[in-house]
Design a protein around this motif. Structure first.
Motif, PDB file in Angstrom:
ATOM      1  N   LEU A  19       0.815  -1.117   0.023  1.00  0.00           N
ATOM      2  CA  LEU A  19       0.088   0.253  -0.153  1.00  0.00           C
ATOM      3  C   LEU A  19       1.068   1.280   0.201  1.00  0.00           C
ATOM      4  O   LEU A  19       1.828   1.324   1.240  1.00  0.00           O
ATOM      5  N   ARG A  20       0.608   2.559  -0.830  1.00  0.00           N
ATOM      6  CA  ARG A  20       0.976   3.355  -0.360  1.00  0.00           C
ATOM      7  C   ARG A  20       1.167   4.054   0.935  1.00  0.00           C
ATOM      8  O   ARG A  20       0.526   3.825   1.645  1.00  0.00           O
ATOM      9  N   PRO A  21       2.787   3.928   1.887  1.00  0.00           N
ATOM     10  CA  PRO A  21       2.655   4.630   2.731  1.00  0.00           C
ATOM     11  C   PRO A  21       1.995   5.516   3.635  1.00  0.00           C
ATOM     12  O   PRO A  21       2.047   6.226   2.630  1.00  0.00           O
ATOM     13  N   SER A  22       2.660   5.975   4.520  1.00  0.00           N
ATOM     14  CA  SER A  22       1.540   7.345   6.121  1.00  0.00           C
ATOM     15  C   SER A  22       0.117   6.938   5.114  1.00  0.00           C
ATOM     16  O   SER A  22       0.085   8.492   5.001  1.00  0.00           O
ATOM     17  N   GLY A  75      -1.743   2.720  -4.833  1.00  0.00           N
ATOM     18  CA  GLY A  75      -1.688   4.276  -4.694  1.00  0.00           C
ATOM     19  C   GLY A  75      -1.194   4.816  -5.811  1.00  0.00           C
ATOM     20  O   GLY A  75      -1.911   4.509  -6.807  1.00  0.00           O
ATOM     21  N   GLY A  76      -0.055   5.077  -6.195  1.00  0.00           N
ATOM     22  CA  GLY A  76      -0.343   6.097  -7.806  1.00  0.00           C
ATOM     23  C   GLY A  76       1.558   5.693  -7.793  1.00  0.00           C
ATOM     24  O   GLY A  76       1.842   4.423  -7.834  1.00  0.00           O
ATOM     25  N   ASP A  77       2.193   6.653  -8.818  1.00  0.00           N
ATOM     26  CA  ASP A  77       3.420   5.718  -9.643  1.00  0.00           C
ATOM     27  C   ASP A  77       3.754   6.267  -8.448  1.00  0.00           C
ATOM     28  O   ASP A  77       5.036   4.979  -8.643  1.00  0.00           O
ATOM     29  N   GLY A  78       4.065   7.027  -7.559  1.00  0.00           N
ATOM     30  CA  GLY A  78       5.740   6.375  -6.496  1.00  0.00           C
ATOM     31  C   GLY A  78       5.534   5.062  -5.642  1.00  0.00           C
ATOM     32  O   GLY A  78       7.139   4.710  -5.926  1.00  0.00           O
ATOM     33  N   THR A  79       4.108   4.972  -5.257  1.00  0.00           N
ATOM     34  CA  THR A  79       4.219   3.677  -4.505  1.00  0.00           C
ATOM     35  C   THR A  79       4.634   2.155  -5.937  1.00  0.00           C
ATOM     36  O   THR A  79       4.773   1.506  -5.177  1.00  0.00           O
ATOM     37  N   LEU A  80       4.075   2.367  -6.610  1.00  0.00           N
ATOM     38  CA  LEU A  80       4.422   1.435  -7.924  1.00  0.00           C
ATOM     39  C   LEU A  80       5.472   1.207  -8.022  1.00  0.00           C
ATOM     40  O   LEU A  80       6.997   0.318  -8.330  1.00  0.00           O
ATOM     41  N   ILE A  81       6.755   2.664  -8.116  1.00  0.00           N
ATOM     42  CA  ILE A  81       7.849   2.290  -8.745  1.00  0.00           C
ATOM     43  C   ILE A  81       8.486   1.838  -7.355  1.00  0.00           C
ATOM     44  O   ILE A  81       9.135   0.718  -7.444  1.00  0.00           O
ATOM     45  N   SER A  82       8.549   1.943  -6.399  1.00  0.00           N
ATOM     46  CA  SER A  82       9.180   1.727  -4.875  1.00  0.00           C
ATOM     47  C   SER A  82       8.695   0.117  -4.905  1.00  0.00           C
ATOM     48  O   SER A  82       9.903  -0.502  -4.349  1.00  0.00           O
ATOM     49  N   VAL A  83       7.491  -0.053  -5.423  1.00  0.00           N
ATOM     50  CA  VAL A  83       7.103  -2.240  -5.098  1.00  0.00           C
ATOM     51  C   VAL A  83       8.392  -2.383  -6.692  1.00  0.00           C
ATOM     52  O   VAL A  83       9.107  -3.402  -6.441  1.00  0.00           O
ATOM     53  N   LEU A  99      -4.157   4.899  -6.956  1.00  0.00           N
ATOM     54  CA  LEU A  99      -5.156   5.722  -6.206  1.00  0.00           C
ATOM     55  C   LEU A  99      -4.691   7.407  -6.715  1.00  0.00           C
ATOM     56  O   LEU A  99      -4.815   7.694  -5.277  1.00  0.00           O
ATOM     57  N   GLY A 100      -3.703   7.153  -7.075  1.00  0.00           N
ATOM     58  CA  GLY A 100      -3.104   8.818  -7.137  1.00  0.00           C
ATOM     59  C   GLY A 100      -3.337  10.129  -8.269  1.00  0.00           C
ATOM     60  O   GLY A 100      -4.307   9.707  -9.191  1.00  0.00           O
ATOM     61  N   ASN A 101      -2.888  10.992  -8.474  1.00  0.00           N
ATOM     62  CA  ASN A 101      -3.344  11.427  -9.287  1.00  0.00           C
ATOM     63  C   ASN A 101      -2.874  11.615 -11.174  1.00  0.00           C
ATOM     64  O   ASN A 101      -3.534  11.688 -11.963  1.00  0.00           O
ATOM     65  N   LEU A 102      -1.261  11.145 -11.216  1.00  0.00           N
ATOM     66  CA  LEU A 102      -1.486  11.758 -12.964  1.00  0.00           C
ATOM     67  C   LEU A 102      -1.161  10.258 -13.191  1.00  0.00           C
ATOM     68  O   LEU A 102      -2.037   9.685 -14.561  1.00  0.00           O
ATOM     69  N   GLY A 244      13.343   9.318  -6.766  1.00  0.00           N
ATOM     70  CA  GLY A 244      12.859  10.230  -5.695  1.00  0.00           C
ATOM     71  C   GLY A 244      13.007   9.934  -4.878  1.00  0.00           C
ATOM     72  O   GLY A 244      12.237  10.870  -3.891  1.00  0.00           O
ATOM     73  N   GLN A 245      13.741   8.867  -4.194  1.00  0.00           N
ATOM     74  CA  GLN A 245      12.895   8.158  -3.339  1.00  0.00           C
ATOM     75  C   GLN A 245      13.750   7.804  -1.664  1.00  0.00           C
ATOM     76  O   GLN A 245      13.712   7.757  -1.057  1.00  0.00           O
ATOM     77  N   ASP A 246      14.977   7.220  -2.445  1.00  0.00           N
ATOM     78  CA  ASP A 246      16.489   7.053  -1.687  1.00  0.00           C
ATOM     79  C   ASP A 246      16.664   8.052  -1.190  1.00  0.00           C
ATOM     80  O   ASP A 246      17.338   8.031  -2.378  1.00  0.00           O
TER      81      ASP A 246
END
Ligand SMILES: NC(=O)c1ccc[n+]([C@@H]2O[C@H](COP(=O)([O-])OP(=O)(O)OC[C@H]3O[C@@H](n4cnc5c(N)ncnc54)[C@H](O)[C@@H]3O)[C@@H](O)[C@H]2O)c1
Ligand SMILES: Nc1ncnc2c1ncn2[C@@H]1O[C@H](COP(=O)(O)OP(=O)(O)OP(=O)(O)O)[C@@H](O)[C@H]1O
Length: 287
Positions: A19-22, A75-83, A99-102, A244-246
Motif C-alpha cells: 500500500l501507499r505509505p503514510s 497508490g500512485g506512480d510513486g508506490t508502483l516504482i517502489s514496489v 489511487l494517485g493523481n497522474l 526520488g525516494q532514497d
C-alpha cells in the motif's frame, strides 16, 4: 514493428499487496480490492509495513516474494516504482492499481479491477519488461526504475561532475547535476528538464544535465551495455537520489558507476493499453 512480450503469469492464484505509505485512510479501499481478488479465488498476502499502517497482520516481503504469482501496488506512480524496486529480483510482475493523481505507470482504477480479473483467464493482459539501472559506489549498491540523479548539495553553488564511458573520459558537467534515466523514467524528471522521451521497452541510458552552465551541453542517449561513471569533483560532495525516494551522500572524488541491472522490472498492463495514447492524454499533446 515492435514486438511486445508473450510472457504470461504461470498461475494467477496468489497476489502480494503493498500500500501507499503514510496513508492509513487507504484501509477501506484495501478491503474493497482484497474482496475483489478473493472473489476471483486469488489469495491475498499483505506486506507487513503496509499491514501495520492499517492495523492488520502482514507477511515479510521476502516470504511474499517466494510465495506469490504477482504483486499489486495500491497508490500512485510513486508506490508502483517502489514496489518494482523492492520486488524485481523475484521476477514477479506488478499490477498498479491507481489511487494517485497522474497514473502514468498505474493504469488500472479500482472500478476496473473486477472486470479486469473476470477476464484474466482469457489473457486480456500483457507483461511489459522494463530496464532497471544499477548504481554503485565503493560502499553502496542501489537500483532505480526511473532515475538516478547526482545533484548539488548547496542551493547557492554549481557542481562539477566528470563522466567516463567504459573507463574513458567523455564530458564534465557544470550545473545543478545530472539525471541518468531509464526509458521508463524518461517521462518523469528527465522530461521536465528537456530530456528526450524514449519508448519504455528499449534498453538505453538517458544522461540529461540539469540546468547546465554551458549551453552546448545536451541530453545523451547511450547503449545500455556501456558502463558509465560519474565522479564528483566538487569539494562539498554531492547527493545521489534514487527514484526520488532514497538519498545518499557522495564525497568529493567519490565515483558512482551506472550499469544495466541483470533483471527487468515487470509491469502487468491491460492488453489494450497503448503507450502513445497514454502519452497523448497525460501530456495533453495537441491541446
Ligand atoms: N521537477 C521534476 O519533474 C521532478 C523533480 C524531482 C523528482 N521527479 C521525479 O519523481 C519521480 C518519483 O516519482 P514519485 O511519484 O515517487 O514522486 P512524486 O510524488 O514527487 O511525484 C512526481 C510526479 O512524477 C510522476 N511520475 C513518476 N514516475 C513517472 C514516470 N515514469 N513517468 C511519468 N510520470 C512519472 C508522478 O506520477 C508524479 O506526478 C522521480 O523518479 C523523478 O523522476 C521529478
Ligand atoms: N516505499 C516507499 N518509500 C519511500 N517513498 C515512497 C514509497 N512508496 C511511495 N513513496 C512516496 O510516497 C509519495 C506518494 O505516493 P504515490 O506517488 O504513490 O501517490 P500520489 O502522489 O498520490 O500519486 P502520483 O505520484 O501518481 O501522483 C510519493 O512521493 C512516493 O515517492
Amino acid at each position: 514493428m515492435h514486438k511486445i512480450s508473450k510472457e504470461k503469469l504461470q498461475s494467477k492464484s496468489k497476489v502480494g499487496i503493498i500500500l501507499r505509505p503514510s496513508t492509513p485512510e487507504i484501509k477501506e479501499n484495501y478491503f474493497i480490492i482484497k474482496h475483489c481478488f478473493e472473489k476471483h479465488n486469488i489469495e491475498v498476502f499483505l506486506e507487513r509495513s503496509s499491514a501495520s499502517m492499517i492495523d492488520e497482520d502482514g507477511y515479510d516481503l521476502d516470504m511474499i516474494c517466494d510465495t506469490v504469482d504477482f504483486f499489486a501496488s495500491i497508490g500512485g506512480d510513486g508506490t508502483l516504482i517502489s514496489v518494482v524496486r523492492r520486488t524485481f529480483k523475484s521476477n514477479k510482475p506488478v499490477l498498479g492499481i491507481n489511487l494517485g493523481n497522474l497514473g502514468f505507470l498505474t493504469d488500472l482504477k479500482i472500478a476496473d479491477l473486477d472486470n479486469f480479473l473476470d477476464n484474466l483467464e482469457t489473457d486480456n493482459y500483457r507483461i511489459d519488461s522494463r530496464m532497471i539501472i544499477k548504481g554503485s559506489t565503493n560502499i553502496k549498491k542501489f537500483f532505480a526504475f526511473n532515475d538516478i540523479v547526482i545533484s548539488r548539495k548547496s542551493l547557492s553553488s554549481m557542481i562539477k561532475i566528470d563522466a567516463k564511458i567504459d573507463g574513458k573520459p567523455f564530458n564534465s558537467y557544470f550545473g545543478d547535476g545530472v539525471i541518468i534515466s531509464t526509458p521508463n523514467g524518461s517521462t518523469a524528471y528527465n522530461l521536465s528538464v528537456g530530456g528526450p522521451l524514449v519508448y519504455p521497452l528499449t534498453d538505453v541510458f538517458i544522461v540529461t544535465p540539469v540546468a547546465p552552465h554551458s549551453l552546448t551541453q545536451r541530453p545523451l542517449v547511450l547503449p545500455a551495455d556501456f558502463e558509465i561513471e560519474f565522479t564528483v569533483s566538487d569539494n562539498q560532495g554531492a547527493v545521489v537520489i534514487v527514484d526520488g525516494q532514497d538519498i545518499y551522500e557522495v564525497e568529493h572524488n567519490q565515483s558512482v558507476k551506472i550499469q544495466i541491472a541483470s533483471k527487468k522490472g515487470k509491469l502487468i498492463h491491460r492488453k489494450t493499453r497503448n503507450y502513445f495514447q497514454v502519452l497523448n492524454e497525460k501530456l495533453q499533446w495537441g491541446k
